[in-house]
Design an enzyme around this catalytic site. Structure first.
Site, PDB file in Angstrom:
ATOM      1  N   THR A 158       0.868  -1.187   0.000  1.00 24.57           N
ATOM      2  CA  THR A 158       0.000   0.000   0.000  1.00 24.57           C
ATOM      3  C   THR A 158       0.903   1.234   0.000  1.00 24.57           C
ATOM      4  OG1 THR A 158      -0.233  -0.259   2.409  1.00 24.57           O
ATOM      5  CG2 THR A 158      -2.026  -1.082   1.028  1.00 24.57           C
ATOM      6  N   LYS A 184       4.053  -7.083   3.773  1.00 23.99           N
ATOM      7  CA  LYS A 184       3.789  -5.675   3.505  1.00 23.99           C
ATOM      8  C   LYS A 184       3.473  -4.991   4.818  1.00 23.99           C
ATOM      9  CE  LYS A 184       0.366  -3.620   3.240  1.00 23.99           C
ATOM     10  NZ  LYS A 184      -0.420  -2.717   4.188  1.00 23.99           N
ATOM     11  N   THR A 195      -1.522  -2.988  10.508  1.00 23.48           N
ATOM     12  CA  THR A 195      -1.696  -3.046   9.066  1.00 23.48           C
ATOM     13  C   THR A 195      -0.471  -3.657   8.439  1.00 23.48           C
ATOM     14  OG1 THR A 195      -3.205  -1.213   9.003  1.00 23.48           O
ATOM     15  CG2 THR A 195      -2.148  -1.746   6.968  1.00 23.48           C
ATOM     16  N   GLU A 281       6.086   4.627   7.344  1.00 23.18           N
ATOM     17  CA  GLU A 281       5.706   5.793   6.546  1.00 23.18           C
ATOM     18  C   GLU A 281       6.524   7.018   6.949  1.00 23.18           C
ATOM     19  OE1 GLU A 281       1.088   4.597   5.551  1.00 23.18           O
ATOM     20  OE2 GLU A 281       1.523   5.825   7.310  1.00 23.18           O
ATOM     21  N   ASN A 403      -0.309  10.618   5.925  1.00 25.98           N
ATOM     22  CA  ASN A 403      -1.557  10.231   6.570  1.00 25.98           C
ATOM     23  C   ASN A 403      -2.610  11.325   6.599  1.00 25.98           C
ATOM     24  OD1 ASN A 403      -1.421   7.353   7.766  1.00 25.98           O
ATOM     25  ND2 ASN A 403       0.631   8.203   8.058  1.00 25.98           N
ATOM     26  N   THR A 408      -7.211  10.793  -0.163  1.00 30.23           N
ATOM     27  CA  THR A 408      -7.286  11.657  -1.324  1.00 30.23           C
ATOM     28  C   THR A 408      -6.016  11.639  -2.171  1.00 30.23           C
ATOM     29  OG1 THR A 408      -6.562  13.514   0.074  1.00 30.23           O
ATOM     30  CG2 THR A 408      -8.930  13.225  -0.246  1.00 30.23           C
TER      31      THR A 408
END
Length: 408
Positions: A158, A184, A195, A281, A403, A408
């Protein structure tokens, strides 16, 4: 990738989830995401003994329910299908129906019994799967251009920045045995599963009961010892499939080569867990926290998790600030018994706290160390023999950017 000789096994160059005998993998773009590969699978030539561990979030997504049901029937799996982009979580009865349909169609296409197929999804919560696109993807599974473990590794990502795969080779009963894996995970990563998806394959001969017990133990030392941001998600799991095609005698705790297999499986899981932490991230560095001298291993785990989960520690590390007070604070609120007057803290080899009080150190040397892309923190407690290691990353401005605009 790697060609490293460990004490009991060899890390294979370009090894992956399909390196073990009888396993195959692939991936393709089915249209869930705009351009990226978003649909992957792997399967075994024969049914495999299976074990799984799952997220602790009470909002378990539909794919987890279906996969657990599959394994429960006879503790075996033969094939796994994964989509990225949409999590199929918080989707009610329709989401569960879609997960069952995804399993059924995939099993028919691969040619396995339905209960031997598992499904997994990762991505945005609260949206239904586009089943027409899923069906289109499944119909192309056997197309030559979509074959290859590297395509599977890409399909499950992702917000990850790179693929995560490995395979090792070891010897059991004189037979070559391979353990491979892919994973992942980048955000919403926290101890006790988040996640992240982890998949491990091996051609070793081992019972599902032994595999399940072993996986749970190793997960508590690997996947459950990582954090990126403290959020635990709805979808995630680790699955291990063992198809027995290596031809070794059944592995148990009493087997003469048991420690070789155990250390190999632990290495693969730790490697994948660390790669997830490294790829957090917006992260710029992998952080390893070691706790030594706690009253018990469980206490050490709790303290290591407390340190690695602290946003104040993580932001200090991002700024290369040797702010050891934040580490001491995280140890103090871990809820574990300890003697503050025995606590010493190291940043790499640099002693910054000795027996609970500051130790004079070179600030510039510490800053240069913390600027590295791999940083280690050691907390020595002096209370007992408990040890633990946890992995995470720094917390950056980029994490907020990613995040703040995820949908979007």
């Amino acid at each position: 990738m790697y060609n490293v000789q460990q004490e009991n096994f060899k890390v294979l160059e370009n090894g992956n989830i399909a390196t073990a005998k009888g396993f195959h993998a692939g991936g393709l773009h089915c249209g869930i995401r705009k351009q990226k590969i978003d649909f992957g699978w792997f399967y075994s030539d024969v049914p495999a003994q299976a074990a799984g561990v799952y997220t602790t979030n009470v909002f378990q997504a539909a794919p987890l329910k279906v996969t657990q049901e599959s394994i429960a029937k006879e503790n075996k799996l033969q094939a796994v299908v994964v989509n990225s982009g949409i999590a199929n979580a918080c989707t009610g009865e329709q989401g569960l129906t879609d997960a069952y349909d995804m399993r059924k169609l995939f099993a028919e296409t691969v040619g396995v019994e339905e209960h031997l197929a598992a499904v997994a999804s990762t991505g945005l919560i609260g949206e239904l799967l586009p089943m027409e696109k899923i069906q289109t993807g499944i119909s192309q599974i056997h197309t030559a251009e979509h074959q290859g473990a590297e395509k599977f590794e890409t399909a499950i990502l992702t917000t990850d920045t790179h693929e995560k795969g490995i395979a090792i080779e070891l010897e059991i009963d004189g037979e070559k045995v391979v353990i491979g894996g892919a994973a992942k995970g980048s955000g919403m990563i926290h101890p006790n599963m988040a996640t992240m998806l982890g998949f491990v394959t091996t051609d070793a001969n081992i019972s599902s009961e032994q595999l399940s017990t072993t996986l749970k133990k190793i997960t508590n030392q690997s996947f459950n010892m990582i954090t990126v941001d403290g959020d635990t998600s709805t979808n995630d799991m680790v699955l291990v499939l063992a198809n027995g095609k290596a031809g070794n005698q059944p592995l148990t705790n009493a087997h003469s080569d048991w420690e070789t297999f155990y250390s190999g499986l632990k290495f693969v899981c730790e490697y994948l867990a660390k790669e997830i932490a490294r790829d957090g991230e917006g992260a710029s560095k992998l952080v390893e926290v070691n706790v030594d001298g706690s009253f018990s291993d469980e206490s050490a785990q709790a303290i290591a998790k407390s340190i690695i989960s602290s946003n104040l520690v993580k932001t200090a590390l991002h700024g290369a600030d040797a702010n050891w007070g934040r580490i001491i604070t995280a140890i103090g609120y871990s809820g574990q018994s300890l003697n503050p007057d025995k606590v010493s803290i190291y940043l790499g080899d640099i002693l910054v706290v000795e027996n609970g009080i500051p130790h004079r150190f070179d600030e510039e040397e510490a800053k240069n160390y913390l600027l590295k892309d791999e940083v280690k923190i050691l907390a020595k407690l002096g209370d007992g023999n408990g040890k633990a290691t946890a992995w995470g990353c720094d917390l950056s401005y980029e994490y907020v950017r990613i995040n703040a605009s995820y949908r979007t």
